[in-house]
Design a protein around this motif. Structure first.
Motif, PDB file in Angstrom:
ATOM      1  N   ASN A 153       0.799  -1.231   0.000  1.00 56.42           N
ATOM      2  CA  ASN A 153       0.000   0.000   0.000  1.00 56.42           C
ATOM      3  C   ASN A 153       0.828   1.275   0.000  1.00 56.42           C
ATOM      4  OD1 ASN A 153      -2.068  -1.802   0.252  1.00 56.42           O
ATOM      5  ND2 ASN A 153      -2.253  -1.555   2.462  1.00 56.42           N
ATOM      6  N   CYS A 154       2.034   1.209   0.550  1.00 56.36           N
ATOM      7  CA  CYS A 154       2.825   2.434   0.679  1.00 56.36           C
ATOM      8  C   CYS A 154       3.749   2.664  -0.512  1.00 56.36           C
ATOM      9  CB  CYS A 154       3.621   2.402   1.972  1.00 56.36           C
ATOM     10  SG  CYS A 154       2.596   2.063   3.397  1.00 56.36           S
TER      11      CYS A 154
ATOM     12  N   ASP B 112       3.201   6.043  -2.056  1.00 55.97           N
ATOM     13  CA  ASP B 112       3.691   7.123  -1.191  1.00 55.97           C
ATOM     14  C   ASP B 112       5.200   7.284  -1.359  1.00 55.97           C
ATOM     15  OD1 ASP B 112       1.104   6.902  -0.417  1.00 55.97           O
ATOM     16  OD2 ASP B 112       1.496   6.342   1.660  1.00 55.97           O
TER      17      ASP B 112
ATOM     18  N   CYS C 243      -0.775   3.371  15.233  1.00 52.15           N
ATOM     19  CA  CYS C 243      -0.350   4.407  14.301  1.00 52.15           C
ATOM     20  C   CYS C 243      -0.083   5.642  15.137  1.00 52.15           C
ATOM     21  CB  CYS C 243      -1.456   4.665  13.282  1.00 52.15           C
ATOM     22  SG  CYS C 243      -1.040   5.952  12.107  1.00 52.15           S
TER      23      CYS C 243
ATOM     24  N   ARG D 188       6.619   9.249   5.499  1.00 55.04           N
ATOM     25  CA  ARG D 188       5.552  10.020   6.139  1.00 55.04           C
ATOM     26  C   ARG D 188       6.134  11.157   6.992  1.00 55.04           C
ATOM     27  NH1 ARG D 188       1.518   5.089   8.087  1.00 55.04           N
ATOM     28  NH2 ARG D 188       1.316   4.158   6.023  1.00 55.04           N
TER      29      ARG D 188
ATOM     30  N   GLU E 208       7.844  15.861   4.587  1.00 56.17           N
ATOM     31  CA  GLU E 208       7.307  17.162   4.162  1.00 56.17           C
ATOM     32  C   GLU E 208       6.864  17.933   5.392  1.00 56.17           C
ATOM     33  OE1 GLU E 208       4.639  16.655   0.428  1.00 56.17           O
ATOM     34  OE2 GLU E 208       4.586  14.794   1.558  1.00 56.17           O
TER      35      GLU E 208
ATOM     36  N   GLU F 248       4.289  19.630   5.951  1.00 56.40           N
ATOM     37  CA  GLU F 248       2.867  19.443   6.285  1.00 56.40           C
ATOM     38  C   GLU F 248       2.677  18.389   7.360  1.00 56.40           C
ATOM     39  OE1 GLU F 248       3.858  19.898   3.130  1.00 56.40           O
ATOM     40  OE2 GLU F 248       2.159  20.298   1.784  1.00 56.40           O
ATOM     41  N   PHE F 249       3.555  17.405   7.376  1.00 61.64           N
ATOM     42  CA  PHE F 249       3.365  16.288   8.294  1.00 61.64           C
ATOM     43  C   PHE F 249       4.095  16.470   9.619  1.00 61.64           C
ATOM     44  CE2 PHE F 249       2.074  14.763   4.229  1.00 61.64           C
ATOM     45  CZ  PHE F 249       0.937  14.026   4.507  1.00 61.64           C
TER      46      PHE F 249
ATOM     47  N   TYR G 171      -3.964   6.246   9.865  1.00 62.50           N
ATOM     48  CA  TYR G 171      -4.547   7.465   9.277  1.00 62.50           C
ATOM     49  C   TYR G 171      -3.559   8.169   8.360  1.00 62.50           C
ATOM     50  CZ  TYR G 171      -2.119   9.486  13.326  1.00 62.50           C
ATOM     51  OH  TYR G 171      -1.173   9.819  14.261  1.00 62.50           O
ATOM     52  N   LEU G 172      -2.333   7.651   8.289  1.00 63.83           N
ATOM     53  CA  LEU G 172      -1.300   8.356   7.520  1.00 63.83           C
ATOM     54  C   LEU G 172      -1.070   7.795   6.120  1.00 63.83           C
ATOM     55  CD1 LEU G 172       1.252   8.800  10.405  1.00 63.83           C
ATOM     56  CD2 LEU G 172       0.106  10.649   9.189  1.00 63.83           C
ATOM     57  N   VAL G 173      -1.452   6.539   5.897  1.00 61.59           N
ATOM     58  CA  VAL G 173      -1.162   5.932   4.594  1.00 61.59           C
ATOM     59  C   VAL G 173      -1.789   6.775   3.486  1.00 61.59           C
ATOM     60  CG1 VAL G 173      -3.159   4.354   4.691  1.00 61.59           C
ATOM     61  CG2 VAL G 173      -1.179   3.761   3.293  1.00 61.59           C
ATOM     62  N   GLY G 174      -1.096   6.897   2.388  1.00 65.05           N
ATOM     63  CA  GLY G 174      -1.596   7.703   1.281  1.00 65.05           C
ATOM     64  C   GLY G 174      -1.139   9.146   1.336  1.00 65.05           C
ATOM     65  N   LEU G 175      -0.551   9.537   2.467  1.00 62.61           N
ATOM     66  CA  LEU G 175      -0.060  10.911   2.659  1.00 62.61           C
ATOM     67  C   LEU G 175      -1.176  11.938   2.434  1.00 62.61           C
ATOM     68  CD1 LEU G 175       3.397  10.626   0.823  1.00 62.61           C
ATOM     69  CD2 LEU G 175       2.918  10.272   3.247  1.00 62.61           C
ATOM     70  N   HIS G 176      -2.396  11.564   2.877  1.00 64.96           N
ATOM     71  CA  HIS G 176      -3.534  12.466   2.704  1.00 64.96           C
ATOM     72  C   HIS G 176      -3.825  13.288   3.953  1.00 64.96           C
ATOM     73  CE1 HIS G 176      -4.444  10.655  -1.085  1.00 64.96           C
ATOM     74  NE2 HIS G 176      -4.710   9.485  -0.566  1.00 64.96           N
ATOM     75  N   ALA G 177      -3.796  12.618   5.113  1.00 69.54           N
ATOM     76  CA  ALA G 177      -4.277  13.270   6.332  1.00 69.54           C
ATOM     77  C   ALA G 177      -3.206  14.189   6.884  1.00 69.54           C
ATOM     78  CB  ALA G 177      -4.651  12.226   7.371  1.00 69.54           C
ATOM     79  N   ILE G 178      -3.512  15.472   6.926  1.00 65.90           N
ATOM     80  CA  ILE G 178      -2.529  16.446   7.362  1.00 65.90           C
ATOM     81  C   ILE G 178      -2.499  16.518   8.885  1.00 65.90           C
ATOM     82  CG2 ILE G 178      -1.944  18.916   7.283  1.00 65.90           C
ATOM     83  CD1 ILE G 178      -3.158  18.796   4.381  1.00 65.90           C
TER      84      ILE G 178
ATOM     85  N   GLU H 196      -3.794  14.796  12.812  1.00 67.47           N
ATOM     86  CA  GLU H 196      -4.263  13.594  13.490  1.00 67.47           C
ATOM     87  C   GLU H 196      -5.790  13.595  13.529  1.00 67.47           C
ATOM     88  OE1 GLU H 196      -3.040  12.407  17.320  1.00 67.47           O
ATOM     89  OE2 GLU H 196      -1.036  11.935  16.656  1.00 67.47           O
TER      90      GLU H 196
ATOM     91  N   ARG I 141      -5.205  16.125   2.015  1.00 69.56           N
ATOM     92  CA  ARG I 141      -4.495  16.585   0.835  1.00 69.56           C
ATOM     93  C   ARG I 141      -4.748  15.532  -0.242  1.00 69.56           C
ATOM     94  NH1 ARG I 141       2.009  16.719   0.696  1.00 69.56           N
ATOM     95  NH2 ARG I 141       1.678  14.497   0.889  1.00 69.56           N
TER      96      ARG I 141
ATOM     97  N   PHE J 169      -4.482  14.269  -4.262  1.00 67.45           N
ATOM     98  CA  PHE J 169      -3.794  14.450  -5.541  1.00 67.45           C
ATOM     99  C   PHE J 169      -4.784  14.208  -6.669  1.00 67.45           C
ATOM    100  CE2 PHE J 169      -0.761  12.659  -2.456  1.00 67.45           C
ATOM    101  CZ  PHE J 169       0.082  13.743  -2.340  1.00 67.45           C
TER     102      PHE J 169
ATOM    103  N   GLN K 167      -2.920  19.394  -6.671  1.00 67.81           N
ATOM    104  CA  GLN K 167      -3.299  19.032  -5.311  1.00 67.81           C
ATOM    105  C   GLN K 167      -4.457  19.905  -4.881  1.00 67.81           C
ATOM    106  OE1 GLN K 167      -0.319  19.446  -2.311  1.00 67.81           O
ATOM    107  NE2 GLN K 167       1.068  18.003  -3.281  1.00 67.81           N
TER     108      GLN K 167
END
Lengths: 238, 764
Positions: A12-13, A16, A112, A206, A209, A211-212, B441-448, B450, B459, B461, B466
């Protein structure tokens, strides 16, 4: 620099990692499907996280038997840097490219969470841009990340400097309290004896960037990059 | 032994008994006889019994659902047209989202019930051609306090396993679970609500349809094998649970998220090539019969299906069992007849079984062949469109006298500090961290951010572009129990406010309507009133309802559940400015209460928890005020004036402050000064709508206050952000001080204390 990113069903990653390599590092990413028997000439290899084969049997056990892992072993022998993240770490252990095993978290639940890591040594391909003892933040996301090996193996890993990252608190203290999953010796990331393979439970992609909330993960990729560049004779300011 | 091709026996008593076993009423049976022009076979009754069940055909809700506004200039696919609604994002992209319930399965087998719920909504989204971006969930359980009692420990068991099931599926398919909501009430005892939401994005020219078009086009089944698991799951969802029957477990399906993942991967790869897939539909409730009849009916075509070609787990399955199986991770695909090889190659690449089972025919009929013979022939129209539609009686309940005592008769807490800490530790109020730590909640790098904030900020794509989207789920059964019409309006308004707090402009909502038995006229009145409320609020805010779900027959052993509409709202963040956070960010910033102090304790959680009074009045609420409030919030955010924004809802200002202190990684505190002309408990705990706390850098304060004044929104400076990790409340001479560590112990660990079986790790 060209990174091969290996994809199994359930990796899945993978996307990413492709994103971070291409958009953040501005390097080249080459996606390789698990059925391939050869890896084209690349500078480094990433085994991304996820649930390859749905974690059936044991995490990483099925992927370890795939065609491409033969080619990964060959690349490992040739000294190509290989980075296994989360499920990639599990696959490397199942493939015997790294010692030990990753078993179910002590609390038995998936976790997580952002996490602190202590960089045990910067004398490696993967940590050269950190200070030894630096406390960094990279999140974890796993259900089976508790590192286990027999005492002799652990001792050998210690004496050979194979332990690169440990779970710690904000001040760099390593304790049971700062251990999210019950890993022996709070181990979060290890390298092989030769030094070209890193297995890491936290996800550096993860933390690449702003943002994270942390860009510490990016430094792992950049460390590999500076090694590759140095090998090519292009020295970078550290 | 009776075979499935026989008709019913002629003995009347037996007839009724048999009809009941098929889930048909006598009237429905007569309707079926009339439509067919003959007596149906047992196999037909088995199929129709399920397809005409509440879960599949919405027979008791359809008339009411039509009252919801479903159109809007951005709506590309309307509610009810396809598996999920589609809303335009501009630049050739669209967003697809929907909510669905899996309440009954989760009551019987919480882990698999919840996991398959996630799987179902996941397939609904990628069926539309969309790449899933996130999941959210809305959960309701009976009380888990007093863990020592059997009931409480059973509820805790349900909660642990529902969460584990959601995590199991969501984590493994690699789609982040980014938020949700959770509430407790004894009316959900033994009948938890598990509503799951999924959002995806799709290129407008790649939106897929569930249409069986093109005569001669082959029909395929992709994914898992068909087994007896989940037989009649739809019928099971359409009646009351009766105790804990072992046989009900067979109605719960087993999830295989890995197959779900590769099935999605293969389908998404296939959609990239235009013209290969003619039609696609996932197999959820009523499996193959539902997907074949709906796709055929949408195209006004028929199908010939050879059931002998369906890969089955058990060799001796009857035709109707194959058709009704709800085995998970299966899709029906109609492939262009010239592109079959392409489709086969892609499914082979992903190791997903892909088998031709029939073809599209011109005539509007479904012919199912089994063991070499035609076993069943039915018209898709009869199955899909001829189902009965009921208008049920609704009775407004007499006003209860449990009206709420005058404020002066309510004693204030003697020890505010102790009360606040206990209030924060309630399962209803405490941090959801114990739950969301289990979700990737982090997979996909979507959730900015928590999970745990008012709305999830994503976020996303879109090709090389974006965008930022926001999503939230909201519902309040307690409010709707008091007044379903206004309670539903509040639910919609709160969802929209949560989007506004992160600067998002709402695009649409999806609703999950959880109720008891619609044939109970008091329940049906609640249902009608709820829809009236949602419809009015949506019209007022000019937001379409793009789809949703109805779940009836939810009962605890003591009676009906609270009427529980859950609203999922999705918004687009148009500004590039930083989005304000839930927690306090910078010491020295000024804290402003937008919307003023509010008043009245009616309908508040405070009264319910302190005095056990629900009363018959809701907190103050006004749609116009909400609208103005949202506009000002979005304006302030688009000008980059806010560092923190957190809306006030259940638990009032007290809980909002505790959350903004307790959730911060920077461990900052705040000091708040209350006016003394009003009671402190009223100021702290009233749940009046259209209010938000914001924190503002000193140099931007005048701009914030000016904007509020200019727009006519009350804005009160109430305090400041402190370097110290402490929540300080000043009320005249009195001051109450909650240390950050005390907040962590009560609020942050509220759920852990009740749910954890081993010692937990606190995280970074």
């Amino acid at each position: 620099m060209n990174w091969a990113i290996i994809e199994f069903p359930g990796s899945n990653c993978g996307p990413d990692c492709v994103y971070v390599v291409e958009k953040v590092l501005k390097h080249k990413a080459t996606l390789l499907w698990h059925t391939e028997k050869k890896i084209p000439s690349v500078d480094a290899i990433i085994l991304p996280g996820g649930f390859s084969y749905g974690d059936y049997l044991r995490s990483g056990a099925m992927a370890a038997l795939s065609n491409i892992m033969g080619a990964v072993k060959e690349a490992a022998r040739l000294g190509v840097p290989i980075l296994g993240i989360c499920n990639g770490f599990q696959i490397l252990c199942e493939s015997k490219l790294l010692p030990g095993a990753l078993i179910t978290n002590r609390c038995s639940r998936f976790i997580c969470s952002p996490i602190y890591l202590r960089v045990e040594t910067n004398e490696s391909i993967f940590t050269s841009l950190f200070y030894s003892g630096e406390v960094i933040q990279i999140p974890i996301a796993h259900g089976k990340g508790c590192f286990y090996a027999d005492p002799q193996t652990i001792q050998k890993m210690e004496s050979e400097g194979q332990i690169l990252f440990c779970y710690c608190d904000a001040n760099g203290n390593i304790s049971q309290q700062s251990n999210p999953n019950g890993s022996l010796r709070n181990i979060a990331g290890i390298r092989n004896l030769k030094g070209n393979i890193l297995g890491l439970m936290p996800h550096p992609e993860r933390a690449s960037e702003n943002e994270f909330g942390s860009v510490d993960g990016k430094k792992i990729f950049q460390s590999v990059f500076s090694y590759i560049e140095a090998k090519k004779g292009k020295l970078l300011p550290c | 032994m009776k075979t499935s091709n026989e008709g019913l026996s002629t003995e009347n008593g037996e007839v009724l008994e048999e009809l009941k076993s098929f889930g048909l009423s006598f009237d429905e049976y007569q309707r079926l006889v009339q439509l067919l022009g003959r007596v149906p076979t047992r196999a037909e009754m088995a199929l129709i019994g399920v397809m005409w069940s509440e879960h599949c055909c919405y027979k008791s809700s359809k008339r009411e659902l039509k009252k919801l506004p479903t159109t809007g200039k951005r709506v590309l696919v309307k509610a009810g047209e396809e598996n999920a609604g589609v809303v335009d994002l501009g630049n050739g992209w669209a967003v697809v989202f929907k909510i669905e319930s899996h309440n009954h399965p989760s009551a019987v087998e919480p882990f698999q019930g919840a996991a398959t719920g996630v799987g179902g909504i996941f397939r609904d989204i990628f069926t539309m051609g969309a790449r899933p971006v996130c999941f959210m969930n809305s959960l309701r359980f009976g009380e888990i306090r007093a863990e020592k009692t059997t009931q409480a420990s059973h509820n805790a068991f349900l909660l642990r396993n529902v969460v584990a099931g959601i995590a199991h599926y969501g984590n493994c398919v690699g789609v982040p679970t980014v938020g949700g909501e959770l509430a407790f009430d004894s009316s959900y005892e033994g009948n938890p609500l598990v509503n799951v939401f999924c959002l995806g994005v799709v290129r407008v020219d790649r939106i897929q349809r569930g249409k069986a078009e093109g005569i001669g086009n082959p029909v395929f089944i992709a994914g898992s094998k068909t087994g007896r698991d989940g037989l009649k799951g739809a019928a099971f969802a359409s009646r009351k649970l009766e105790g804990h029957k072992t046989e009900d477990r067979y109605s719960v399906q087993i999830a295989d998220p890995f197959m779900g993942r590769i099935l999605m991967s293969a389908c998404l790869e296939l959609f990239q090539e235009a013209g290969v897939v003619v039609g696609i539909q996932d197999m959820g409730a009523a499996g193959l019969i539902c997907s074949t009849s709906e796709t055929a009916s949408r195209a006004k075509r028929g199908m010939e299906i050879n059931l002998d070609n369906v890969p089955v787990r058990e060799a001796d399955m009857l035709a109707e069992e194959i058709l009704l199986s709800e085995s998970q991770e299966r899709m029906l695909l109609i492939i262009h007849k010239d592109k079959v090889d392409r489709a086969k190659a892609i499914f082979a690449k992903w190791d997903v079984p892909f088998t031709q089972i029939g073809q599209v025919i011109e005539e509007e009929k479904l012919c199912f062949y089994h063991r070499g013979k035609k076993a069943i022939e039915l018209s898709p129209d009869l199955i899909v469109h001829q189902a009965p539609v009921y208008e049920l009686p609704a009775t407004e309940p007499l006003l209860t006298n449990s009206s709420f005592p005058p404020l002066e008769k309510i004693p204030q807490p003697i020890d505010y500090k102790a009360f606040l800490l206990a209030f924060a530790a309630l399962p209803q109020n405490s941090s959801r961290e114990w739950i969301y730590r289990q979700f990737d909640y982090l997979v996909g790098l979507h959730a900015i951010e928590e999970p745990g904030a008012d709305a999830a900020v994503l976020r996303v794509f879109l090709g090389n572009e974006q965008v930022r989207l926001a999503a939230t789920l909201d519902g309040n059964g307690r409010y709707c129990g008091i007044d379903p019409y206004n309670g539903a309006k509040i639910a919609v308004a709160e969802a929209i406010r949560n989007l506004s707090v992160v600067g998002a402009l709402p695009l649409g909502i999806t609703d999950n309507l959880n109720f008891a038995d619609p044939k109970n006229s008091l329940v049906y009145w609640q249902f009608k009133e709820t829809i009236r409320g949602i419809a009015e609020a949506c019209r007022f805010f000019d937001i379409p309802v793009t789809g949703g779900n109805v779940s009836f027959y939810n009962y605890s052993k003591d009676g009906a559940i609270l009427p529980t509409p859950v609203i999922g709202a999705v918004g687009l963040i148009e500004t590039d400015k930083p989005i304000p956070k839930l927690s306090f960010q910078h010491p020295g910033e000024t804290i402003v209460l937008l919307g003023g102090w509010g008043e009245g304790l009616q309908g508040s959680l405070y009264l319910q928890e302190r005095l056990g009074i629900t009363g018959n009045q809701l907190p103050w609420f006004h749609l116009e005020a909400e609208k103005k409030h949202n506009e000002v919030l979005r304006l302030l955010i688009s000008e980059g004036l806010l560092s923190t924004a957190h809306d006030l809802s259940e638990g009032g200002l007290a809980l909002a402050l505790i959350e903004s202190v307790g959730s911060g990684r920077k461990k900052l505190g705040c000091s708040i000064v209350f006016p003394t002309n009003r009671r402190l408990d009223e100021l702290l705990f009233n749940e009046a709508g259209a209010r938000t706390i914001v924190s503002v850098p000193k140099n931007k304060l005048s701009a914030v206050l000016w904007n509020c004044q200019h727009k006519g929104l009350e804005a009160v400076v109430i305090g400041e952000v402190l370097e110290d990790y402490v929540l300080r409340l000043h009320y005249g001479e009195e001051s109450i001080e909650l240390k950050g560590t005390e907040i962590e112990k009560s609020w942050k660990n509220g759920l852990d204390a009740l749910l954890s079986t081993t010692e937990d790790y606190g995280g970074a």
